[in-house]
Design a protein around this motif. Structure first.
Motif, PDB file in Angstrom:
ATOM      1  N   LEU A   1       0.816  -1.212   0.000  1.00  0.00           N
ATOM      2  CA  LEU A   1       0.000   0.000   0.000  1.00  0.00           C
ATOM      3  C   LEU A   1       0.850   1.263   0.000  1.00  0.00           C
ATOM      4  O   LEU A   1       0.528   2.248  -0.671  1.00  0.00           O
ATOM      5  CB  LEU A   1      -0.952  -0.016   1.189  1.00  0.00           C
ATOM      6  CG  LEU A   1      -2.023  -1.102   1.138  1.00  0.00           C
ATOM      7  CD1 LEU A   1      -2.814  -1.125   2.441  1.00  0.00           C
ATOM      8  CD2 LEU A   1      -2.947  -0.909  -0.049  1.00  0.00           C
ATOM      9  N   LEU A   2       1.956   1.246   0.726  1.00  0.00           N
ATOM     10  CA  LEU A   2       2.842   2.403   0.757  1.00  0.00           C
ATOM     11  C   LEU A   2       3.519   2.615  -0.593  1.00  0.00           C
ATOM     12  O   LEU A   2       3.614   3.750  -1.075  1.00  0.00           O
ATOM     13  CB  LEU A   2       3.896   2.239   1.858  1.00  0.00           C
ATOM     14  CG  LEU A   2       4.864   3.397   2.022  1.00  0.00           C
ATOM     15  CD1 LEU A   2       4.104   4.637   2.493  1.00  0.00           C
ATOM     16  CD2 LEU A   2       5.951   3.051   3.009  1.00  0.00           C
ATOM     17  N   VAL A   3       3.954   1.538  -1.219  1.00  0.00           N
ATOM     18  CA  VAL A   3       4.603   1.659  -2.528  1.00  0.00           C
ATOM     19  C   VAL A   3       3.609   2.177  -3.560  1.00  0.00           C
ATOM     20  O   VAL A   3       3.942   3.045  -4.368  1.00  0.00           O
ATOM     21  CB  VAL A   3       5.206   0.300  -2.959  1.00  0.00           C
ATOM     22  CG1 VAL A   3       5.539   0.275  -4.431  1.00  0.00           C
ATOM     23  CG2 VAL A   3       6.444  -0.007  -2.144  1.00  0.00           C
ATOM     24  N   ILE A   4       2.377   1.667  -3.523  1.00  0.00           N
ATOM     25  CA  ILE A   4       1.355   2.155  -4.458  1.00  0.00           C
ATOM     26  C   ILE A   4       1.094   3.639  -4.217  1.00  0.00           C
ATOM     27  O   ILE A   4       1.027   4.435  -5.161  1.00  0.00           O
ATOM     28  CB  ILE A   4       0.059   1.331  -4.325  1.00  0.00           C
ATOM     29  CG1 ILE A   4       0.275  -0.077  -4.864  1.00  0.00           C
ATOM     30  CG2 ILE A   4      -1.092   2.008  -5.048  1.00  0.00           C
ATOM     31  CD1 ILE A   4      -0.861  -1.026  -4.549  1.00  0.00           C
ATOM     32  N   ARG A   5       0.996   4.016  -2.961  1.00  0.00           N
ATOM     33  CA  ARG A   5       0.692   5.408  -2.619  1.00  0.00           C
ATOM     34  C   ARG A   5       1.815   6.364  -3.019  1.00  0.00           C
ATOM     35  O   ARG A   5       1.564   7.505  -3.415  1.00  0.00           O
ATOM     36  CB  ARG A   5       0.432   5.505  -1.121  1.00  0.00           C
ATOM     37  CG  ARG A   5       0.028   6.872  -0.678  1.00  0.00           C
ATOM     38  CD  ARG A   5      -0.395   6.859   0.774  1.00  0.00           C
ATOM     39  NE  ARG A   5      -0.537   8.205   1.232  1.00  0.00           N
ATOM     40  CZ  ARG A   5       0.135   8.720   2.248  1.00  0.00           C
ATOM     41  NH1 ARG A   5       0.961   7.964   2.927  1.00  0.00           N
ATOM     42  NH2 ARG A   5      -0.043   9.957   2.612  1.00  0.00           N
ATOM     43  N   LYS A   6       3.063   5.923  -2.916  1.00  0.00           N
ATOM     44  CA  LYS A   6       4.191   6.802  -3.228  1.00  0.00           C
ATOM     45  C   LYS A   6       4.595   6.744  -4.698  1.00  0.00           C
ATOM     46  O   LYS A   6       5.034   7.737  -5.266  1.00  0.00           O
ATOM     47  CB  LYS A   6       5.412   6.424  -2.369  1.00  0.00           C
ATOM     48  CG  LYS A   6       5.215   6.648  -0.901  1.00  0.00           C
ATOM     49  CD  LYS A   6       5.195   8.107  -0.573  1.00  0.00           C
ATOM     50  CE  LYS A   6       5.092   8.287   0.931  1.00  0.00           C
ATOM     51  NZ  LYS A   6       4.955   9.674   1.307  1.00  0.00           N
ATOM     52  N   GLN A   7       4.488   5.576  -5.314  1.00  0.00           N
ATOM     53  CA  GLN A   7       5.006   5.392  -6.663  1.00  0.00           C
ATOM     54  C   GLN A   7       4.096   5.981  -7.735  1.00  0.00           C
ATOM     55  O   GLN A   7       4.581   6.537  -8.715  1.00  0.00           O
ATOM     56  CB  GLN A   7       5.215   3.891  -6.923  1.00  0.00           C
ATOM     57  CG  GLN A   7       5.975   3.570  -8.172  1.00  0.00           C
ATOM     58  CD  GLN A   7       7.434   3.912  -8.071  1.00  0.00           C
ATOM     59  OE1 GLN A   7       8.012   3.979  -7.001  1.00  0.00           O
ATOM     60  NE2 GLN A   7       8.046   4.167  -9.207  1.00  0.00           N
ATOM     61  N   ILE A   8       2.789   5.874  -7.568  1.00  0.00           N
ATOM     62  CA  ILE A   8       1.856   6.317  -8.605  1.00  0.00           C
ATOM     63  C   ILE A   8       1.945   7.827  -8.866  1.00  0.00           C
ATOM     64  O   ILE A   8       2.029   8.234 -10.027  1.00  0.00           O
ATOM     65  CB  ILE A   8       0.417   5.872  -8.264  1.00  0.00           C
ATOM     66  CG1 ILE A   8       0.315   4.346  -8.249  1.00  0.00           C
ATOM     67  CG2 ILE A   8      -0.594   6.470  -9.219  1.00  0.00           C
ATOM     68  CD1 ILE A   8       0.704   3.661  -9.533  1.00  0.00           C
ATOM     69  N   PRO A   9       1.954   8.700  -7.846  1.00  0.00           N
ATOM     70  CA  PRO A   9       2.108  10.130  -8.154  1.00  0.00           C
ATOM     71  C   PRO A   9       3.448  10.454  -8.820  1.00  0.00           C
ATOM     72  O   PRO A   9       3.516  11.336  -9.680  1.00  0.00           O
ATOM     73  CB  PRO A   9       2.009  10.805  -6.779  1.00  0.00           C
ATOM     74  CG  PRO A   9       1.231   9.867  -5.950  1.00  0.00           C
ATOM     75  CD  PRO A   9       1.620   8.501  -6.429  1.00  0.00           C
ATOM     76  N   THR A  10       4.487   9.723  -8.453  1.00  0.00           N
ATOM     77  CA  THR A  10       5.787   9.939  -9.093  1.00  0.00           C
ATOM     78  C   THR A  10       5.724   9.557 -10.568  1.00  0.00           C
ATOM     79  O   THR A  10       6.259  10.270 -11.423  1.00  0.00           O
ATOM     80  CB  THR A  10       6.874   9.111  -8.376  1.00  0.00           C
ATOM     81  OG1 THR A  10       6.870   9.462  -7.001  1.00  0.00           O
ATOM     82  CG2 THR A  10       8.239   9.364  -8.971  1.00  0.00           C
ATOM     83  N   LEU A  11       5.084   8.442 -10.866  1.00  0.00           N
ATOM     84  CA  LEU A  11       4.956   8.009 -12.260  1.00  0.00           C
ATOM     85  C   LEU A  11       4.073   8.968 -13.060  1.00  0.00           C
ATOM     86  O   LEU A  11       4.322   9.202 -14.247  1.00  0.00           O
ATOM     87  CB  LEU A  11       4.372   6.600 -12.329  1.00  0.00           C
ATOM     88  CG  LEU A  11       5.307   5.478 -11.922  1.00  0.00           C
ATOM     89  CD1 LEU A  11       4.559   4.157 -11.837  1.00  0.00           C
ATOM     90  CD2 LEU A  11       6.474   5.362 -12.886  1.00  0.00           C
ATOM     91  N   ARG A  12       3.049   9.516 -12.441  1.00  0.00           N
ATOM     92  CA  ARG A  12       2.152  10.442 -13.127  1.00  0.00           C
ATOM     93  C   ARG A  12       2.900  11.693 -13.563  1.00  0.00           C
ATOM     94  O   ARG A  12       2.587  12.280 -14.596  1.00  0.00           O
ATOM     95  CB  ARG A  12       0.990  10.814 -12.214  1.00  0.00           C
ATOM     96  CG  ARG A  12      -0.085  11.614 -12.917  1.00  0.00           C
ATOM     97  CD  ARG A  12      -1.255  11.949 -12.024  1.00  0.00           C
ATOM     98  NE  ARG A  12      -1.954  10.737 -11.641  1.00  0.00           N
ATOM     99  CZ  ARG A  12      -2.296  10.447 -10.390  1.00  0.00           C
ATOM    100  NH1 ARG A  12      -2.024  11.291  -9.414  1.00  0.00           N
ATOM    101  NH2 ARG A  12      -2.936   9.336 -10.111  1.00  0.00           N
ATOM    102  N   GLN A  13       3.899  12.110 -12.806  1.00  0.00           N
ATOM    103  CA  GLN A  13       4.646  13.323 -13.116  1.00  0.00           C
ATOM    104  C   GLN A  13       5.813  13.087 -14.065  1.00  0.00           C
ATOM    105  O   GLN A  13       6.461  14.029 -14.482  1.00  0.00           O
ATOM    106  CB  GLN A  13       5.152  13.959 -11.829  1.00  0.00           C
ATOM    107  CG  GLN A  13       4.034  14.453 -10.955  1.00  0.00           C
ATOM    108  CD  GLN A  13       4.524  14.930  -9.601  1.00  0.00           C
ATOM    109  OE1 GLN A  13       5.695  14.822  -9.280  1.00  0.00           O
ATOM    110  NE2 GLN A  13       3.614  15.466  -8.810  1.00  0.00           N
TER     111      GLN A  13
END
Length: 168
Positions: free
Chosen positions: A63-75
């Motif tokens: 859950l932490l990886v999903i929460r942190k990684q997705i906004p980084t990938l979006r940018q």
């Protein structure tokens, strides 16, 4: 770019359905098989504790990886860079969770603690909830309709496209 789509699909299917198969096989072994492992109470207790801690840490990590990684990938700039990062993210998430489910199930079989089966099912449920389909991928990566059409072609249906034409 299609190789990234194939990697995403292959890794998520392998992780999800592998976890489902392992959990079903362990449940059948535990409830149907006449064979049992009977460890000492001390060993069984420590396997229960280790499996529970592993399940909680793995779910928290996912859950932490999903929460942190997705906004980084979006940018991230560029469609190919986004897809490469997302493919790596999905591959590592699903294969790691498959390994965790296999370890929890092994602890369950060796310790005869069916509580660990519930935790393995919970980890598998998390994989169902995070399963990447094309529309989820669009939202998570912030892709436009044109980018989705270039990736998926006619299989992608845009938001405003209902298949009907106005007669006004």
């Amino acid at each position: 770019m299609q190789k990234y789509i194939k990697t995403i699909q292959r890794a998520s299917r392998m992780g999800l359905w592998g976890s489902v198969a392992v959990v079903i096989a362990a449940a059948l072994f535990h409830y149907v098989s006449p064979y049992r492992f009977y460890p000492t109470p001390h060993t069984a207790r420590w396997m229960l504790i280790a499996g529970s801690v592993l399940a909680v840490l793995a779910l928290s990590m996912a859950l932490l990886v999903i929460r942190k990684q997705i906004p980084t990938l979006r940018q991230t700039e560029g469609l190919e860079a986004k897809l490469a990062g997302y493919a790596q993210h999905i591959r590592s998430l699903y294969l790691t969770m498959l390994a965790v489910v296999v370890l929890i199930v092994a602890f369950m079989v060796l310790s005869a603690q069916n509580i660990l089966l519930m935790l393995a099912m919970l980890a598998t449920l998390m994989l169902f909830l995070a399963y990447p389909n094309m529309y989820r991928m669009k939202v998570e990566l912030g892709l436009s309709d044109e980018e989705m059409k270039s990736l998926y072609g006619d299989r992608y249906i845009a938001e405003g496209d209902s298949g009907k034409t106005d007669v006004n």
